[in-house]
Design an enzyme around this catalytic site. Structure first.
Site, PDB file in Angstrom:
ATOM      1  CD  GLU A  54      36.494 -54.477  -9.236  1.00 12.96           C
ATOM      2  OE1 GLU A  54      35.918 -53.701  -8.584  1.00 12.96           O
ATOM      3  OE2 GLU A  54      36.595 -54.536 -10.492  1.00 12.96           O
ATOM      4  CE  LYS A  55      33.602 -52.683 -15.114  1.00  8.82           C
ATOM      5  NZ  LYS A  55      32.784 -51.885 -15.976  1.00  8.82           N
ATOM      6  N   GLY A  56      36.590 -55.992 -12.381  1.00  9.00           N
ATOM      7  CA  GLY A  56      37.968 -55.814 -12.951  1.00  9.00           C
ATOM      8  C   GLY A  56      38.872 -56.322 -11.759  1.00  9.00           C
ATOM      9  CB  ILE A  83      43.976 -35.852 -13.296  1.00 14.55           C
ATOM     10  CG1 ILE A  83      43.198 -36.830 -11.904  1.00 14.55           C
ATOM     11  CG2 ILE A  83      44.497 -36.989 -14.397  1.00 14.55           C
ATOM     12  CD1 ILE A  83      42.146 -37.765 -12.356  1.00 14.55           C
ATOM     13  N   GLY A  84      45.260 -33.381 -14.595  1.00 18.26           N
ATOM     14  CA  GLY A  84      45.947 -32.773 -15.662  1.00 18.26           C
ATOM     15  C   GLY A  84      47.422 -32.279 -15.000  1.00 18.26           C
ATOM     16  CD  GLU A 135      48.538 -35.897  -8.996  1.00 22.78           C
ATOM     17  OE1 GLU A 135      48.374 -35.541  -7.777  1.00 22.78           O
ATOM     18  OE2 GLU A 135      48.540 -36.985  -9.214  1.00 22.78           O
ATOM     19  N   GLY A 137      32.116 -46.330  -8.677  1.00 21.03           N
ATOM     20  CA  GLY A 137      33.236 -45.699  -9.118  1.00 21.03           C
ATOM     21  C   GLY A 137      32.889 -44.754 -10.389  1.00 21.03           C
ATOM     22  CG  HIS A 185      65.735 -26.251  13.735  1.00 20.23           C
ATOM     23  ND1 HIS A 185      65.491 -25.431  12.815  1.00 20.23           N
ATOM     24  CD2 HIS A 185      67.263 -26.272  13.616  1.00 20.23           C
ATOM     25  CE1 HIS A 185      66.483 -24.711  12.110  1.00 20.23           C
ATOM     26  NE2 HIS A 185      67.382 -25.373  12.618  1.00 20.23           N
TER      27      HIS A 185
HETATM   28  C1  LIG Z   1      45.093 -40.573 -12.458  1.00 16.11           C
HETATM   29  C2  LIG Z   1      44.365 -40.579 -11.140  1.00 16.11           C
HETATM   30  C3  LIG Z   1      45.050 -40.176 -10.039  1.00 16.11           C
HETATM   31  C4  LIG Z   1      44.288 -40.232  -9.002  1.00 16.11           C
HETATM   32  N1  LIG Z   1      45.215 -39.753  -7.767  1.00 16.11           N
HETATM   33  C5  LIG Z   1      44.585 -39.848  -6.360  1.00 16.11           C
HETATM   34  C6  LIG Z   1      45.320 -39.489  -5.296  1.00 16.11           C
HETATM   35  O1  LIG Z   1      46.636 -39.147  -5.459  1.00 16.11           O
HETATM   36  N2  LIG Z   1      44.781 -39.523  -4.251  1.00 16.11           N
HETATM   37  C7  LIG Z   1      43.477 -39.740  -4.017  1.00 16.11           C
HETATM   38  O2  LIG Z   1      42.871 -39.665  -2.746  1.00 16.11           O
HETATM   39  N3  LIG Z   1      42.526 -39.967  -5.113  1.00 16.11           N
HETATM   40  C8  LIG Z   1      43.386 -40.126  -6.272  1.00 16.11           C
HETATM   41  N4  LIG Z   1      42.244 -40.492  -7.384  1.00 16.11           N
HETATM   42  C9  LIG Z   1      40.902 -40.687  -7.089  1.00 16.11           C
HETATM   43  C10 LIG Z   1      40.853 -42.118  -6.787  1.00 16.11           C
HETATM   44  O3  LIG Z   1      41.275 -43.088  -7.320  1.00 16.11           O
HETATM   45  C11 LIG Z   1      39.169 -42.396  -6.556  1.00 16.11           C
HETATM   46  O4  LIG Z   1      38.625 -41.195  -5.922  1.00 16.11           O
HETATM   47  C12 LIG Z   1      38.990 -43.536  -6.138  1.00 16.11           C
HETATM   48  O5  LIG Z   1      39.436 -44.836  -7.014  1.00 16.11           O
HETATM   49  C13 LIG Z   1      37.318 -43.797  -5.857  1.00 16.11           C
HETATM   50  O6  LIG Z   1      37.181 -45.148  -5.403  1.00 16.11           O
HETATM   51  P1  LIG Z   1      35.783 -45.710  -5.735  1.00 16.11           P
HETATM   52  O7  LIG Z   1      35.878 -47.048  -4.825  1.00 16.11           O
HETATM   53  O8  LIG Z   1      34.632 -44.868  -5.476  1.00 16.11           O
HETATM   54  O9  LIG Z   1      35.886 -46.139  -7.530  1.00 16.11           O
HETATM   55  P2  LIG Z   1      36.795 -46.862  -8.172  1.00 16.11           P
HETATM   56  O10 LIG Z   1      38.029 -47.270  -7.615  1.00 16.11           O
HETATM   57  O11 LIG Z   1      36.482 -46.496  -9.737  1.00 16.11           O
HETATM   58  O12 LIG Z   1      36.318 -48.441  -8.070  1.00 16.11           O
HETATM   59  C14 LIG Z   1      34.991 -48.883  -8.523  1.00 16.11           C
HETATM   60  C15 LIG Z   1      35.085 -50.425  -9.005  1.00 16.11           C
HETATM   61  O13 LIG Z   1      33.885 -50.923  -9.461  1.00 16.11           O
HETATM   62  C16 LIG Z   1      33.996 -51.857 -10.214  1.00 16.11           C
HETATM   63  N5  LIG Z   1      32.764 -51.993 -11.115  1.00 16.11           N
HETATM   64  C17 LIG Z   1      32.241 -50.912 -11.813  1.00 16.11           C
HETATM   65  N6  LIG Z   1      31.074 -51.568 -12.459  1.00 16.11           N
HETATM   66  C18 LIG Z   1      30.886 -52.605 -11.962  1.00 16.11           C
HETATM   67  C19 LIG Z   1      29.987 -53.695 -12.251  1.00 16.11           C
HETATM   68  N7  LIG Z   1      29.001 -53.431 -12.892  1.00 16.11           N
HETATM   69  N8  LIG Z   1      30.310 -55.000 -11.430  1.00 16.11           N
HETATM   70  C20 LIG Z   1      31.500 -55.368 -10.809  1.00 16.11           C
HETATM   71  N9  LIG Z   1      32.300 -54.235 -10.327  1.00 16.11           N
HETATM   72  C21 LIG Z   1      32.128 -52.932 -11.263  1.00 16.11           C
HETATM   73  C22 LIG Z   1      35.198 -51.332 -11.094  1.00 16.11           C
HETATM   74  O14 LIG Z   1      35.801 -52.382 -11.932  1.00 16.11           O
HETATM   75  C23 LIG Z   1      36.182 -50.717 -10.077  1.00 16.11           C
HETATM   76  O15 LIG Z   1      37.123 -51.589  -9.587  1.00 16.11           O
HETATM   77  C24 LIG Z   1      43.112 -40.574  -8.672  1.00 16.11           C
HETATM   78  C25 LIG Z   1      42.335 -40.895  -9.744  1.00 16.11           C
HETATM   79  C26 LIG Z   1      43.000 -40.979 -10.949  1.00 16.11           C
HETATM   80  C27 LIG Z   1      42.020 -41.490 -12.201  1.00 16.11           C
END
Ligand SMILES: Cc1cc2nc3c(=O)[nH]c(=O)nc-3n(C[C@H](O)[C@H](O)[C@H](O)COP(=O)(O)OP(=O)(O)OC[C@H]3O[C@@H](n4cnc5c(N)ncnc54)[C@H](O)[C@@H]3O)c2cc1C
Length: 462
Positions: free
Chosen positions: A38-40, A183-184, A186, A143, A439
């Protein structure tokens, strides 16, 4: 390049968000040796920039509304305003508690956690910090990030993304929200409750355009009542800076001015420059293509979460991550029915659904084979107590199962658990009508809608 490991891992996972960490936790639980890169921050978008912070803001917004409206409940309180630093402290406290818990969980499962930016260097290796991590299998889980429109620059100051909105140091006087999706709406809801003037611009004919049209219309009615403005079917043509903020122009000639503009037009996959295509992984517009078992066209590589073209939801990422882990551990897995995934938009009022819309059902089964029923929350005691309005709408295949549940009203997100059991167990309305709901709860409204569909409505007004 040094090879970190004498170790060849069973699974190397690139990305520690919902999809990646769920895959890591489940794979480790099943005895596999796992490296998670994970980079972040572990937890990704959902924990740090998505689900959790937005829901904390929405809860603070609810507290603000309740304080303003307290006299209507016979409670004396004065709303003095929003202390945005206090709001951020509350939100950040929630995030940091969950973040610590998650870090502990990953450590306790003996997962090798690697902090750094990784790049796929072959179908079985990922390079990070000058080290090479080798896995029998690789899971891509990098992601997504906020998207913009062609020619629209997000400057992080007057034109912002959801990432900026989550750390904004003030409540703006006025905001344009570009995009009326999840997102908009919310953020529109939060800002209105915090005291801003809000205008949403949406190119499609409705807010929350992926929902059943009835839900979108109910949301629009509720937002109109709250004084949230919106331009629907309105295509954005450009934005310019003014002395005090921004002016957005629409193709229909209208202009909207505000202090700032949130760009909420969707999120795009993070896959550029990460070596995916060089390793032979098939992509489409940046999304990694997978089969129903989350397997890419390269046998050693799977992909999950927002990176693949399925619903961009955290719980979808969790489910896809678990599916991959179980498949790699040799367990029998079942493909995900994406229609059976619950969807909640957590604005005020909430919009929740599972299954398919009435329009989709008619397309699939024919208009004469689709039956619907509605229950208005006006007939539900608990909703009256909460002073919320809305409806539950059911979509049924004639003489068959319930194929869609669509709900609008405060706290309807909490009802979606029962709704998803109804959909996923292919329940008949008569079977649900047999179940007794406590109820006075809002869950009764779901029961009442099924009573209506089963031909024996109780509190429905005709
Ligand atoms: C404002 C907002 C509100 C949301 N609300 C909801 C909600 O209420 N309910 C819901 O179900 N979903 C919600 N979502 C969507 C949800 O956040 C995403 O669907 C979910 O986080 C996707 O998970 P993921 O693991 O695919 O990606 P991510 O959570 O984006 O994780 C990907 C990770 O990969 C890492 N990464 C990327 N490239 C590299 C690399 N080269 N090397 C190492 N690490 C890397 C990133 O740093 C990141 O931590 C919301 C999203 C947003 C933006």
């Amino acid at each position: 390049m040094a090879n970190d490991a004498s170790t060849v891992f069973d699974v190397v996972i690139l990305g520690g968000g919902s999809g990646g960490y769920a895959a890591a936790l489940r794979a480790a639980q099943l005895g596999l040796q796992v490296a998670l890169i994970e980079k972040g921050k572990l937890g990704g978008t959902c924990l740090h920039n998505g689900c959790i912070p937005t829901k904390a803001l929405l809860h603070a917004a609810e507290v603000a509304d309740q304080t303003r409206e307290s006299a209507g409940f016979g409670v004396k309180a004065t709303f003095e305003g929003i202390d945005i630093n206090g709001v951020h402290a509350y939100k950040d406290g929630v995030i940091s508690g969950l973040y610590k818990g998650l870090q502990g969980l990953v450590a306790s499962r003996k997962i090798t956690y690697v902090s750094g930016e990784g790049r796929l260097s072959s179908p079985t290796t990922v390079d990070v910090n000058g080290e090479r991590y080798t896995g029998r299998h690789i899971v891509l889980a990098t992601g997504s990030v906020p998207k913009s429109l062609p020619g629209l620059a997000i400057d992080g100051d007057r034109v912002i993304s959801s990432d900026h909105a989550l750390t904004l140091d003030r409540v703006p006087n006025s905001v344009i929200v570009l995009g009326g999706g999840v997102i908009g709406v919310e953020f529109a809801s939060v800002w209105k409750s915090f005291g801003a003037e809000v205008t949403i611009i949406e190119a499609l004919p409705h807010l929350a355009p992926l929902e059943d049209e009835n839900s979108s219309k109910l949301l629009e009615r509720a937002f109109r009542k709250r004084g949230i403005k919106f331009e629907l079917g309105a295509r954005f043509s450009g934005v310019e800076y003014t002395a005090t903020g921004v002016r957005a122009s629409l193709e229909n000639g209208k202009q909207v001015e505000a202090e700032l503009m949130l760009v909420a037009v969707g999120r795009g996959p993070v896959s550029q420059g990460l070596g995916y295509e060089e390793a032979g992984v098939a992509t489409d517009r940046g999304y990694v293509l997978v089969d129903e078992y989350m397997q890419t066209n390269v046998p050693t590589i799977s992909a999950v979460g927002d990176l693949v073209p399925t619903l961009q939801l955290a719980h979808v990422g969790f489910a896809e991550g678990i599916l991959v882990a179980e498949r790699l551990a040799g367990l029998k897995v079942v493909p995900i029915d994406y229609d059976g995934v619950p969807r909640v938009t957590y604005c005020h009022p909430e919009v929740a659904s599972v299954g398919i819309t009435e329009a989709k059902a008619k397309e699939l089964y024919g208009a004469d084979k689709v039956v619907t029923a509605k229950f208005n929350l006006a007939g539900n005691g608990k909703s009256k107590i909460l002073k919320t309005a809305g409806e539950i709408k059911l979509v049924q295949v004639k003489d068959g199962a319930v194929v869609g549940v669509h709900m609008v009203g405060d706290r309807m997100g909490e009802q979606v658990g029962e709704a998803q059991l109804i959909y996923n167990w292919e329940a008949l309305p008569s079977e649900v009508a047999q179940l007794i709901h406590a109820h006075p709860t809002q869950s009764e409204a779901l029961g009442e809608a099924h009573l209506a569909l089963a031909g024996k409505p109780l509190h429905n007004h005709d």
